[in-house]
Write an enzyme that holds these catalytic residues in place. Sequence first.
Site, short mmCIF file in Angstrom:
data_model
loop_
_atom_site.label_atom_id
_atom_site.label_comp_id
_atom_site.label_asym_id
_atom_site.label_seq_id
_atom_site.Cartn_x
_atom_site.Cartn_y
_atom_site.Cartn_z
N ASP A 65 -61.04 69.07 41.45
CA ASP A 65 -60.75 68.92 40.02
C ASP A 65 -61.97 69.28 39.18
OD1 ASP A 65 -59.19 68.46 37.79
OD2 ASP A 65 -59.47 66.29 37.80
N LYS A 67 -63.88 70.89 36.36
CA LYS A 67 -63.59 71.33 35.00
C LYS A 67 -64.69 70.78 34.12
CE LYS A 67 -60.49 67.38 34.38
NZ LYS A 67 -59.11 66.98 34.08
N ASN A 70 -65.36 67.08 33.83
CA ASN A 70 -65.91 66.39 34.99
C ASN A 70 -67.33 66.82 35.32
OD1 ASN A 70 -63.59 64.91 35.27
ND2 ASN A 70 -62.69 66.26 36.80
N ASP A 83 -66.32 62.36 38.72
CA ASP A 83 -64.89 62.15 38.92
C ASP A 83 -64.38 62.76 40.22
OD1 ASP A 83 -62.22 61.58 38.82
OD2 ASP A 83 -61.88 62.41 36.83
N THR A 101 -56.49 70.38 37.58
CA THR A 101 -56.14 70.74 36.21
C THR A 101 -55.74 72.20 36.17
OG1 THR A 101 -57.70 69.08 35.41
CG2 THR A 101 -57.01 70.77 33.83
#
Length: 156
Positions: A65, A67, A70, A83, A101
């Site tokens: 994840d 992005k 994070n 995260d 995401t």
Amino acid sequence: NIIRLCGYFLDSRRVYLILEYAPGGEVYTKLREVGKLKEEVAAKFVLAIAQALQYCHDRGVIHRDLKPENLLIGYNGHIKIADFGNACSCDASRRQTVCGTLDYFSPEMVEGKTHDYSVDIWALGVIAYELIVGRPTFEAKTAAKTYERILARDIK
């Protein structure tokens, strides 16, 4: 370049994590403020993220994840990956779970195929583009169009 877990505690309903303080906040917020980063700054961020990913991947961990939300900015502007809620161990049975995401999904994630640590490398490429252009690589008005652009590797 990974946010440190300093401790935790729990009550009857929740687990509370005590994380390292990142006074610069999220890279996402910084990007919204400035639009895009200078290439030299973006290159330093990408290198730091790549080093953190190598550390994770060498230990069999896939983040899944990555992005700007994070990625946190620590003291002295150092980037920290945070995260790990979607993270997993990459063992011999490769993963098929679709998670993360949308704008940062790799083609194999979009297609629901098995995946490994390469999904993090793909997301890093999308982030590198976003840092210097100011928007995610495959962003579109609808989720279906974003999926289509990812599969076609359609950069506009």
